[in-house]
Design a protein around this motif. Structure first.
Motif, PDB file in Angstrom:
ATOM      1  N   UNK A   1       0.812  -1.224   0.000  1.00  0.00           N
ATOM      2  CA  UNK A   1       0.000   0.000   0.000  1.00  0.00           C
ATOM      3  C   UNK A   1       0.847   1.277   0.000  1.00  0.00           C
ATOM      4  N   UNK A   2       2.025   1.221   0.596  1.00  0.00           N
ATOM      5  CA  UNK A   2       2.892   2.395   0.621  1.00  0.00           C
ATOM      6  C   UNK A   2       3.600   2.618  -0.704  1.00  0.00           C
ATOM      7  N   UNK A   3       3.808   1.555  -1.460  1.00  0.00           N
ATOM      8  CA  UNK A   3       4.519   1.649  -2.733  1.00  0.00           C
ATOM      9  C   UNK A   3       3.595   1.736  -3.943  1.00  0.00           C
ATOM     10  N   UNK A   4       2.303   1.597  -3.731  1.00  0.00           N
ATOM     11  CA  UNK A   4       1.361   1.537  -4.852  1.00  0.00           C
ATOM     12  C   UNK A   4       1.434   2.781  -5.729  1.00  0.00           C
ATOM     13  N   UNK A   5       1.550   3.939  -5.137  1.00  0.00           N
ATOM     14  CA  UNK A   5       1.634   5.159  -5.945  1.00  0.00           C
ATOM     15  C   UNK A   5       2.907   5.158  -6.789  1.00  0.00           C
ATOM     16  N   UNK A   6       4.005   4.720  -6.202  1.00  0.00           N
ATOM     17  CA  UNK A   6       5.270   4.643  -6.952  1.00  0.00           C
ATOM     18  C   UNK A   6       5.150   3.646  -8.103  1.00  0.00           C
ATOM     19  N   UNK A   7       4.503   2.517  -7.856  1.00  0.00           N
ATOM     20  CA  UNK A   7       4.299   1.523  -8.910  1.00  0.00           C
ATOM     21  C   UNK A   7       3.471   2.128 -10.041  1.00  0.00           C
ATOM     22  N   UNK A   8       2.408   2.838  -9.694  1.00  0.00           N
ATOM     23  CA  UNK A   8       1.546   3.456 -10.703  1.00  0.00           C
ATOM     24  C   UNK A   8       2.304   4.515 -11.497  1.00  0.00           C
ATOM     25  N   UNK A   9       3.106   5.320 -10.811  1.00  0.00           N
ATOM     26  CA  UNK A   9       3.894   6.341 -11.512  1.00  0.00           C
ATOM     27  C   UNK A   9       4.933   5.690 -12.425  1.00  0.00           C
ATOM     28  N   UNK A  10       5.537   4.615 -11.948  1.00  0.00           N
ATOM     29  CA  UNK A  10       6.499   3.900 -12.778  1.00  0.00           C
ATOM     30  C   UNK A  10       5.851   3.345 -14.025  1.00  0.00           C
TER      31      UNK A  10
END
Length: 111
Positions: A12-21
């Motif tokens: 959940x903490x990395x989801x935004x980074x994954x989406x941006x990537x």
């Protein structure tokens, strides 16, 4: 159906980074049929009664309808007796509490 243990770990903490990537690489844009965030909501996330900080964050991220009760049993630090106590102490709507305490699993297991 996939239930991620320990509130999904760092997911959940990395989801935004994954989406941006994903968005940063044009060659990936046609590889998914839906927005990547829709796939994050397909997971379920189990609770573990180590404290009440992470559960509200996971509810905010995934929705109460995607969080299921977990105990971490039979791990040595798991606690079947108190696994519901942390949920009972959360300041969340009663309908969300009912989903987490069993409603979601009952729906998943078709009980």
């Amino acid at each position: 159906t996939c239930i991620l243990g320990l509130l999904g770990g760092a997911f959940p903490l990395l989801a935004e980074r994954i989406a941006r990537g994903y968005a940063a690489y044009p060659e990936l844009q046609d590889t998914l049929q839906h927005p990547i965030a829709d796939y994050f909501r397909r997971f379920y996330y189990d609770t573990v009664p180590y404290g009440s900080t992470g559960i509200p964050l996971t509810v905010a991220f995934a929705g109460a309808d995607r969080v299921v009760l977990g105990s971490d049993h039979p791990h040595t630090i798991g606690n079947l007796r108190d696994c519901t106590a942390v949920i009972d102490r959360l300041e969340i709507p009663e309908a969300d509490r009912a989903l987490i305490l069993g409603g979601n699993l009952a729906r998943l297991l078709r009980l």
